[in-house]
Design a protein around this motif. Structure first.
Motif, PDB file in Angstrom:
ATOM      1  N   LEU A 212      -9.272  23.436  13.248  1.00 43.48           N
ATOM      2  CA  LEU A 212     -10.418  24.346  13.285  1.00 43.48           C
ATOM      3  C   LEU A 212     -10.299  25.313  14.462  1.00 43.48           C
ATOM      4  O   LEU A 212     -10.507  26.530  14.312  1.00 43.48           O
TER       5      LEU A 212
ATOM      6  N   ALA B  33     -15.545  29.062  12.969  1.00 51.22           N
ATOM      7  CA  ALA B  33     -16.319  27.846  13.259  1.00 51.22           C
ATOM      8  C   ALA B  33     -16.661  27.810  14.741  1.00 51.22           C
ATOM      9  O   ALA B  33     -15.977  27.157  15.527  1.00 51.22           O
ATOM     10  N   PRO B  34     -17.725  28.507  15.109  1.00 55.75           N
ATOM     11  CA  PRO B  34     -18.089  28.608  16.530  1.00 55.75           C
ATOM     12  C   PRO B  34     -18.184  27.252  17.211  1.00 55.75           C
ATOM     13  O   PRO B  34     -17.681  27.079  18.308  1.00 55.75           O
ATOM     14  N   ASP B  35     -18.825  26.299  16.558  1.00 62.51           N
ATOM     15  CA  ASP B  35     -18.957  24.951  17.123  1.00 62.51           C
ATOM     16  C   ASP B  35     -17.966  24.034  16.412  1.00 62.51           C
ATOM     17  O   ASP B  35     -18.254  23.479  15.360  1.00 62.51           O
ATOM     18  N   VAL B  36     -16.810  23.871  17.014  1.00 67.60           N
ATOM     19  CA  VAL B  36     -15.735  23.122  16.365  1.00 67.60           C
ATOM     20  C   VAL B  36     -16.123  21.673  16.070  1.00 67.60           C
ATOM     21  O   VAL B  36     -15.914  21.184  14.953  1.00 67.60           O
TER      22      VAL B  36
ATOM     23  N   ARG C 150     -17.531  17.601  11.931  1.00 64.54           N
ATOM     24  CA  ARG C 150     -18.410  16.569  11.413  1.00 64.54           C
ATOM     25  C   ARG C 150     -18.995  16.944  10.063  1.00 64.54           C
ATOM     26  O   ARG C 150     -19.246  16.073   9.221  1.00 64.54           O
ATOM     27  N   THR C 151     -19.222  18.238   9.881  1.00 62.95           N
ATOM     28  CA  THR C 151     -19.723  18.687   8.584  1.00 62.95           C
ATOM     29  C   THR C 151     -18.688  18.419   7.500  1.00 62.95           C
ATOM     30  O   THR C 151     -18.998  17.847   6.446  1.00 62.95           O
TER      31      THR C 151
ATOM     32  N   LEU D  56     -19.015  20.337  15.576  1.00 65.64           N
ATOM     33  CA  LEU D  56     -20.019  20.299  14.508  1.00 65.64           C
ATOM     34  C   LEU D  56     -19.398  20.628  13.154  1.00 65.64           C
ATOM     35  O   LEU D  56     -19.721  20.003  12.138  1.00 65.64           O
ATOM     36  N   ALA D  57     -18.499  21.597  13.139  1.00 65.44           N
ATOM     37  CA  ALA D  57     -17.819  21.945  11.894  1.00 65.44           C
ATOM     38  C   ALA D  57     -16.987  20.764  11.399  1.00 65.44           C
ATOM     39  O   ALA D  57     -16.973  20.449  10.204  1.00 65.44           O
TER      40      ALA D  57
END
Lengths: 205, 205
Positions: free
Chosen positions: A146, A157-160, A165-166, A162-163
């Motif tokens: 990511l 994906a600004p928040d790696v 985990r999604t 969080l991405a």
DNA sequence: GACGACATACTACTGAGTATGTTGTATTGT
DNA sequence: ACAATACAACATACTCAGTAGTATGTCGTC
């Protein structure tokens, strides 16, 4: 001397397989050692000859489940391709592992940390740390791709974390609902479509 | 006469709350009735006065968890907005429920069907059917919006059930990793970002 | 005759469910 | 108005089945 003195012996692995199957169907706690033995046409004696405790069996199942995941991702992660392409293939491969190793993946779904409640031995805590490390390491593979995608401009994906985990949340849920059906979609089709939803998104262009 | 003769009594709900907390921390099977009672500074007697069995407590937690979900989605689904906008709000609302009702949502994660193994009473099976219906009904809300999005051109989800499972898989995993942190993102930020990843996708434009 | 790979038989404990005791409060009969 | 009583809301004490783990026996092979 024995033919396979070093390997963890075939008999031991059969126990792990049977345990995974039982864990999937009944859950870890509701599975008894006798259940696992029965599934093999054997008795407790065989199980306890290879494993110190019930927890140790769970750990073995978990370790095996993670091994399948790494085996699928390792050949992809360093391919000379744009990050978005590697992420796509890793997601598809992950879904395939979820489906082909259904019992293992579903068997460990009740969570690693929850198994560690109550009085645990020193050795058990070490194994726990190790397995937690395996899981984190696997998730880190996705975070790495990511981040590389943010860098090479193919992903956004600004928040790696969080991405990651999604993605893994969606993919890891596959064993919860997938059941092999003769008339259903092929595992490959499921893998590619789910991955497309995650990477291309659900919005129309 | 009593002040609240009709309501399911405050005392009963306290038990459900305590049970959810215990289920989250130790898992359903590792939680004892005494654990739940201890958490309330009470004893078994109080618990069994309000619930027929341990299964009945789990059912109550499950029902409550589903109620929170419906409460969040119901006001959104029929809003006069494009499907993509309603889906976005439903996803965000779902994440908020996952976080604000963490113990309930995580408490029921070990799965409804796995609780039904072994000898279950006729009545338990009826409640089981009802709760399964609740869950299916909730998932159907998402499928409905997805289908409407395909129709109004704002969404592109060829396989509606699979898209629904992808979304809810990712969102339902939130309780697995979310922990309240003073320095962490707000629940609202998590909700909007996760939803953006799912609907806009991770690919760069 | 030693040992690996089990099976058999047993122990000990945990924990769900129950039976019964206690207390405060509302309801009823007079 | 006031004992008598009934009952809800618990606490306490007990039962008993299931199950992880152990101790010991057996058999084939090197």
């Amino acid at each position: 001397m024995k033919a396979s003195a070093t390997e963890p012996t075939d008999s031991r692995f059969e126990i792990v397989e049977a345990a995974a199957e039982c864990f999937m169907r009944r859950g870890y706690d509701k599975t008894t050692i006798d259940d696992i033995a029965d599934a093999l046409g054997a008795t407790k004696g065989r199980v306890y000859h290879h494993f110190r405790s019930k927890n140790a069996i769970f750990f073995a199942v978990y370790r095996e489940a993670m091994r399948y995941c790494f085996e699928a991702a390792d050949p992809i992660i360093d391919l000379p391709l744009p990050a978005i392409e590697r992420l796509t293939r890793m997601c598809e491969a992950h879904v395939m592992v979820m489906i082909t190793r259904l019992s293992f993946q579903r068997g460990i779904k009740q969570g690693l940390e929850i198994q560690m409640r109550g009085p645990t031995t020193e050795h058990e805590r070490e194994v726990f740390q190790e397995l937690q490390g395996l899981r984190d390491g696997y998730e880190a593979l996705f975070r790495r791709v990511l981040a590389e995608g943010n860098a090479d401009g193919t992903l956004n994906a600004p928040d790696v974390p969080l991405a990651g985990r999604t993605i893994l949340g969606a993919l890891n849920a596959v064993p919860d609902w997938y059941r092999p059906r003769p008339d259903g979609k092929t595992p490959e089709a499921i893998a590619t479509e789910m991955t497309a939803y995650l990477i291309r998104g659900l919005a129309a262009r």
